[in-house]
Design a protein around this motif. Structure first.
Motif, PDB file in Angstrom:
ATOM      1  N   SER A 159       0.824  -1.207   0.000  1.00  0.00           N
ATOM      2  CA  SER A 159       0.000   0.000   0.000  1.00  0.00           C
ATOM      3  C   SER A 159       0.858   1.257   0.000  1.00  0.00           C
ATOM      4  O   SER A 159       1.940   1.282   0.600  1.00  0.00           O
ATOM      5  N   THR A 160       0.348   2.291  -0.643  1.00  0.00           N
ATOM      6  CA  THR A 160       0.969   3.603  -0.557  1.00  0.00           C
ATOM      7  C   THR A 160       0.479   4.279   0.715  1.00  0.00           C
ATOM      8  O   THR A 160      -0.710   4.561   0.864  1.00  0.00           O
ATOM      9  N   CYS A 161       1.408   4.499   1.614  1.00  0.00           N
ATOM     10  CA  CYS A 161       1.110   5.215   2.847  1.00  0.00           C
ATOM     11  C   CYS A 161       1.618   6.648   2.668  1.00  0.00           C
ATOM     12  O   CYS A 161       1.429   7.239   1.608  1.00  0.00           O
TER      13      CYS A 161
ATOM     14  N   LYS B 105      -3.892   7.904   6.447  1.00  0.00           N
ATOM     15  CA  LYS B 105      -2.623   7.231   6.210  1.00  0.00           C
ATOM     16  C   LYS B 105      -2.097   6.543   7.478  1.00  0.00           C
ATOM     17  O   LYS B 105      -1.458   5.485   7.393  1.00  0.00           O
ATOM     18  N   HIS B 106      -2.363   7.128   8.656  1.00  0.00           N
ATOM     19  CA  HIS B 106      -2.053   6.412   9.893  1.00  0.00           C
ATOM     20  C   HIS B 106      -2.845   5.107   9.952  1.00  0.00           C
ATOM     21  O   HIS B 106      -2.327   4.065  10.392  1.00  0.00           O
ATOM     22  N   ALA B 107      -4.097   5.155   9.520  1.00  0.00           N
ATOM     23  CA  ALA B 107      -4.926   3.951   9.526  1.00  0.00           C
ATOM     24  C   ALA B 107      -4.380   2.898   8.568  1.00  0.00           C
ATOM     25  O   ALA B 107      -4.349   1.699   8.891  1.00  0.00           O
ATOM     26  N   VAL B 108      -3.936   3.310   7.393  1.00  0.00           N
ATOM     27  CA  VAL B 108      -3.366   2.362   6.433  1.00  0.00           C
ATOM     28  C   VAL B 108      -2.087   1.737   6.989  1.00  0.00           C
ATOM     29  O   VAL B 108      -1.847   0.534   6.828  1.00  0.00           O
ATOM     30  N   LYS B 109      -1.295   2.522   7.672  1.00  0.00           N
ATOM     31  CA  LYS B 109      -0.071   1.992   8.293  1.00  0.00           C
ATOM     32  C   LYS B 109      -0.419   0.945   9.350  1.00  0.00           C
ATOM     33  O   LYS B 109       0.170  -0.147   9.397  1.00  0.00           O
ATOM     34  N   GLY B 110      -1.404   1.247  10.198  1.00  0.00           N
ATOM     35  CA  GLY B 110      -1.824   0.274  11.208  1.00  0.00           C
ATOM     36  C   GLY B 110      -2.425  -0.969  10.588  1.00  0.00           C
ATOM     37  O   GLY B 110      -2.189  -2.091  11.055  1.00  0.00           O
ATOM     38  N   LEU B 111      -3.187  -0.781   9.533  1.00  0.00           N
ATOM     39  CA  LEU B 111      -3.775  -1.909   8.812  1.00  0.00           C
ATOM     40  C   LEU B 111      -2.682  -2.807   8.241  1.00  0.00           C
ATOM     41  O   LEU B 111      -2.753  -4.044   8.334  1.00  0.00           O
ATOM     42  N   THR B 112      -1.658  -2.203   7.672  1.00  0.00           N
ATOM     43  CA  THR B 112      -0.542  -2.966   7.112  1.00  0.00           C
ATOM     44  C   THR B 112       0.159  -3.780   8.193  1.00  0.00           C
ATOM     45  O   THR B 112       0.464  -4.968   7.999  1.00  0.00           O
ATOM     46  N   GLU B 113       0.401  -3.160   9.324  1.00  0.00           N
ATOM     47  CA  GLU B 113       1.084  -3.872  10.415  1.00  0.00           C
ATOM     48  C   GLU B 113       0.252  -5.044  10.926  1.00  0.00           C
ATOM     49  O   GLU B 113       0.777  -6.139  11.175  1.00  0.00           O
ATOM     50  N   ALA B 114      -1.064  -4.821  11.074  1.00  0.00           N
ATOM     51  CA  ALA B 114      -1.938  -5.904  11.528  1.00  0.00           C
ATOM     52  C   ALA B 114      -1.954  -7.062  10.531  1.00  0.00           C
ATOM     53  O   ALA B 114      -1.857  -8.239  10.913  1.00  0.00           O
ATOM     54  N   LEU B 115      -2.042  -6.723   9.248  1.00  0.00           N
ATOM     55  CA  LEU B 115      -2.086  -7.771   8.227  1.00  0.00           C
ATOM     56  C   LEU B 115      -0.746  -8.486   8.072  1.00  0.00           C
ATOM     57  O   LEU B 115      -0.714  -9.653   7.664  1.00  0.00           O
ATOM     58  N   SER B 116       0.351  -7.801   8.399  1.00  0.00           N
ATOM     59  CA  SER B 116       1.655  -8.464   8.312  1.00  0.00           C
ATOM     60  C   SER B 116       1.720  -9.659   9.263  1.00  0.00           C
ATOM     61  O   SER B 116       2.447 -10.630   9.022  1.00  0.00           O
ATOM     62  N   ILE B 117       0.939  -9.591  10.339  1.00  0.00           N
ATOM     63  CA  ILE B 117       0.844 -10.719  11.277  1.00  0.00           C
ATOM     64  C   ILE B 117      -0.241 -11.694  10.811  1.00  0.00           C
ATOM     65  O   ILE B 117      -0.027 -12.897  10.716  1.00  0.00           O
ATOM     66  N   GLU B 118      -1.407 -11.143  10.522  1.00  0.00           N
ATOM     67  CA  GLU B 118      -2.577 -11.954  10.195  1.00  0.00           C
ATOM     68  C   GLU B 118      -2.367 -12.840   8.970  1.00  0.00           C
ATOM     69  O   GLU B 118      -2.838 -13.979   8.926  1.00  0.00           O
TER      70      GLU B 118
END
Length: 258
Positions: free
Chosen positions: A137-139, A157-170
Motif C-alpha cells: 500500500s501507498t502510505c 494514512k495512519h490507519a493504512v499503516k496500522g492496517l498494514t502492520e496488523a495484516l503483516s501478522i494476520e
C-alpha cells in the motif's frame, strides 16, 4: 523438460497518474502482467498507449461490487494469480479540520482507507493462492507524524499503516506479506506549486520522483520489510517522532507548518 516460470502480475489502483502510473510503466518494462485500474479513463488510455499494459479498466475503489468485477477480470487474464496487490489510489485535501466540509472528509476516508480495505478483502483469495505474494500500500510521511492542515489525510494514512502492520501478522500463516511505502514529498499533480518552491535540495524533505517510489515497490517484492521510506532518511525522522513526538511537533511548528 522444465516447466516455464509463470508470468508474475501486479494489480495497481490509481494507475492513471503519479506513483501508480510510474509503477505500471516500470513493471510492464520488466515483463510483468500489469492490471492498471483508475477512475480516470483518459489517463488509463494514455498509459495503455505508452506501454504494454495487460488490463486497463475503470475502477471505483469505494464500490465493492465494482472491485469484485475488476478482480475477476484480472484473474481471467492471469489464471487466478496475483503476485502484488498495490493499493495506491488516494486523494488529498488541504484544510484545517474545523474548516473542512464534512462531505469532503468522508469522501477522502472512503477512498484512502475504505478503498484500501475493500481491495484487500476482495483480492485476498488470489493473494493466498499465489506463493510469495505481497499486499502493498501507498502510505505517507503523514503517517509518521500527522501533517497540519492535512488532518483527514493524515488520519487515513495512519490507519493504512496500522492496517498494514496488523495484516503483516494476520496473513503470515497464509504465506502472504503485507508492507507499505511512506513517501515524503512526491513530484505529482497533487503537490501545490507553493510547496514545491519551498523544498530543500536534499534530506528527508527533498522532492522525490514517482519513479523512485516505483523502484521501491519493485524491491519490496523480494525483501521481507514492512515499512519502506522514500527518501530513506525518513526512517531516522520516524524513529525520532516515535521516541520524542513533542520534538517532532515543535520541528514542524518551526517550519511554519503549524
Amino acid at each position: 523438460m522444465t516447466t516455464a516460470e509463470p508470468r508474475r502480475c501486479i494489480f495497481i489502483t490509481g494507475a492513471a497518474s503519479g506513483i501508480g502510473r510510474a509503477t505500471a510503466l516500470l513493471f510492464a518494462e520488466r515483463g510483468w502482467f500489469v492490471g492498471a485500474l483508475d477512475v480516470d479513463e483518459t489517463g488509463l488510455g494514455t498509459l495503455q498507449a505508452e506501454s504494454q499494459i495487460g488490463l486497463a479498466r475503470r475502477l471505483d475503489v469505494t464500490d465493492p461490487q465494482d472491485y469484485r468485477a475488476a478482480v475477476a477480470a484480472f484473474a481471467e487474464h492471469t489464471g487466478g494469480r496475483l503476485d502484488i496487490l498495490f493499493n495506491n489510489a488516494g486523494i488529498i485535501a488541504s484544510s484545517p479540520l474545523d474548516e473542512a466540509p464534512w462531505e469532503a472528509v468522508e469522501r477522502l476516508l472512503r477512498i484512502n482507507l475504505f478503498g484500501v480495505m475493500i481491495g484487500m478483502q476482495t483480492a485476498l483469495p488470489l493473494l493466498k493462492a499465489t506463493p510469495g505474494s505481497l499486499c502493498f500500500s501507498t502510505c505517507s510521511a503523514s503517517a509518521i507524524f500527522g501533517s497540519a492542515n492535512l488532518t483527514a489525510y493524515s488520519a487515513s494514512k495512519h490507519a493504512v499503516k496500522g492496517l498494514t502492520e496488523a495484516l503483516s501478522i494476520e496473513l503470515k500463516k497464509h504465506g502472504v506479506r503485507a508492507a507499505d511505502v511512506l513517501p515524503g514529498i512526491v513530484d505529482t499533480a497533487m503537490l501545490p506549486p507553493e510547496t514545491r518552491a519551498m523544498l530543500p535540495p536534499d534530506g528527508p524533505w527533498r522532492l522525490v520522483t514517482p519513479r523512485e517510489v516505483a523502484e521501491v515497490v519493485w524491491r519490496a517484492y523480494d525483501e521481507d520489510r514492512i515499512h519502506w521510506y522514500v527518501p530513506p532518511e525518513l526512517k531516522d525522522f520516524h524513529l525520532m517522532a516515535v521516541s520524542e513526538p513533542e520534538k517532532a511537533r515543535d520541528y514542524f511548528i518551526s517550519l511554519g507548518r503549524g
